[in-house]
Design a protein around this motif. Structure first.
Motif, short mmCIF file in Angstrom:
data_model
loop_
_atom_site.label_atom_id
_atom_site.label_comp_id
_atom_site.label_asym_id
_atom_site.label_seq_id
_atom_site.Cartn_x
_atom_site.Cartn_y
_atom_site.Cartn_z
N ILE A 190 0.85 -1.20 0.00
CA ILE A 190 0.00 0.00 0.00
C ILE A 190 0.88 1.24 0.00
CG2 ILE A 190 -1.70 1.30 1.34
CD1 ILE A 190 -2.59 -1.47 2.48
N GLY A 191 1.90 1.25 0.84
CA GLY A 191 2.79 2.40 0.94
C GLY A 191 3.57 2.66 -0.34
N GLU A 192 4.04 1.59 -1.00
CA GLU A 192 4.80 1.76 -2.24
C GLU A 192 3.92 2.33 -3.35
OE1 GLU A 192 6.32 -2.16 -2.83
OE2 GLU A 192 8.15 -1.75 -1.67
N LEU A 193 2.71 1.83 -3.48
CA LEU A 193 1.80 2.37 -4.51
C LEU A 193 1.49 3.83 -4.24
CD1 LEU A 193 -0.71 -0.59 -4.91
CD2 LEU A 193 0.79 0.31 -6.69
N PHE A 194 1.13 4.13 -2.99
CA PHE A 194 0.75 5.50 -2.64
C PHE A 194 1.91 6.46 -2.80
CE2 PHE A 194 -0.43 8.97 0.23
CZ PHE A 194 -1.69 9.24 -0.25
N ARG A 195 3.10 6.03 -2.41
CA ARG A 195 4.30 6.86 -2.54
C ARG A 195 4.59 7.20 -3.99
NH1 ARG A 195 9.23 3.89 -0.43
NH2 ARG A 195 8.85 2.80 -2.37
N VAL A 231 -5.13 0.74 8.93
CA VAL A 231 -5.77 2.06 8.83
C VAL A 231 -4.88 3.12 9.48
CG1 VAL A 231 -7.75 3.45 9.58
CG2 VAL A 231 -8.11 1.17 8.64
N ASP A 232 -4.26 2.79 10.61
CA ASP A 232 -3.34 3.73 11.25
C ASP A 232 -2.14 4.01 10.34
OD1 ASP A 232 -4.97 3.87 13.45
OD2 ASP A 232 -3.77 2.48 14.66
N PHE A 233 -1.63 2.97 9.69
CA PHE A 233 -0.52 3.13 8.75
C PHE A 233 -0.94 4.03 7.59
CE2 PHE A 233 1.55 1.66 4.83
CZ PHE A 233 2.88 1.89 5.15
N ALA A 234 -2.14 3.79 7.06
CA ALA A 234 -2.65 4.60 5.95
C ALA A 234 -2.83 6.06 6.38
CB ALA A 234 -3.98 4.03 5.44
N VAL A 289 -13.52 -0.64 3.68
CA VAL A 289 -12.92 -0.37 2.37
C VAL A 289 -12.62 1.12 2.32
CG1 VAL A 289 -13.20 -0.45 -0.13
CG2 VAL A 289 -14.20 -2.25 1.28
N PHE A 290 -11.35 1.47 2.02
CA PHE A 290 -10.91 2.86 2.04
C PHE A 290 -10.24 3.23 0.73
CE2 PHE A 290 -11.09 1.36 6.36
CZ PHE A 290 -11.70 2.39 7.03
#
Length: 145
Positions: free
Chosen positions: A71-76, A97-100, A118-119
């Protein structure tokens, strides 16, 4: 980790090795290629013409907190990400969710709940266009009166 084991670890009766399940040796070795994570069946990224036009949306259905890296790699990389947490345990889902929330704060993005567990995470340069029915009532489309 069960509540009895957590209490035992807190009291120092057993070793707390709970963090070990969240780390994968492959990540620390750096043996993966840059696009190796895309082959994961839980991750879908639109390619081909969308990539040419710079429009992509990633969907991730994590099984554990370990998948937060994807998730972090895609968002970054500036890709909006739909995170489906329905397959996760509630405790791990809360951690994701906290990480997001940390991701969107650090990279000035936004997070929106699409459905239960779902976010949608959107980068700073992405605009969310609402398609709610209340905003379309006045345009006369499908007006039967």
């Amino acid at each position: 980790m069960g509540s009895v084991r957590k209490a035992s670890a807190w009291l120092g009766l057993v070793d707390d090795n709970d963090d070990e399940r969240y780390y994968d040796d492959d990540y620390s070795e750096g043996t993966e290629s840059a696009d190796a994570w895309v082959t994961d069946p839980r991750v879908k990224v639109a390619t081909d013409t969308a990539e040419d036009k710079g429009r992509q949306i990633g969907t991730v259905t994590p099984d554990s907190f370990r998948d937060a890296r994807t998730i972090g790699e895609l968002f970054r990389d500036g890709v909006p990400v739909i995170v489906n947490l329905t397959a996760m345990e509630p405790g791990d889902a809360k951690r994701v969710v906290d990480f997001a929330a940390g991701l969107i704060f650090g990279l000035r993005g936004s997070i929106e709940r699409v459905a239960t567990r779902v976010f949608l995470l959107t980068p700073a340069n992405t605009e969310i266009v609402s398609g709610e029915a209340s905003s379309r009532r006045g345009d006369g489309f499908f007006n039967q009166s």
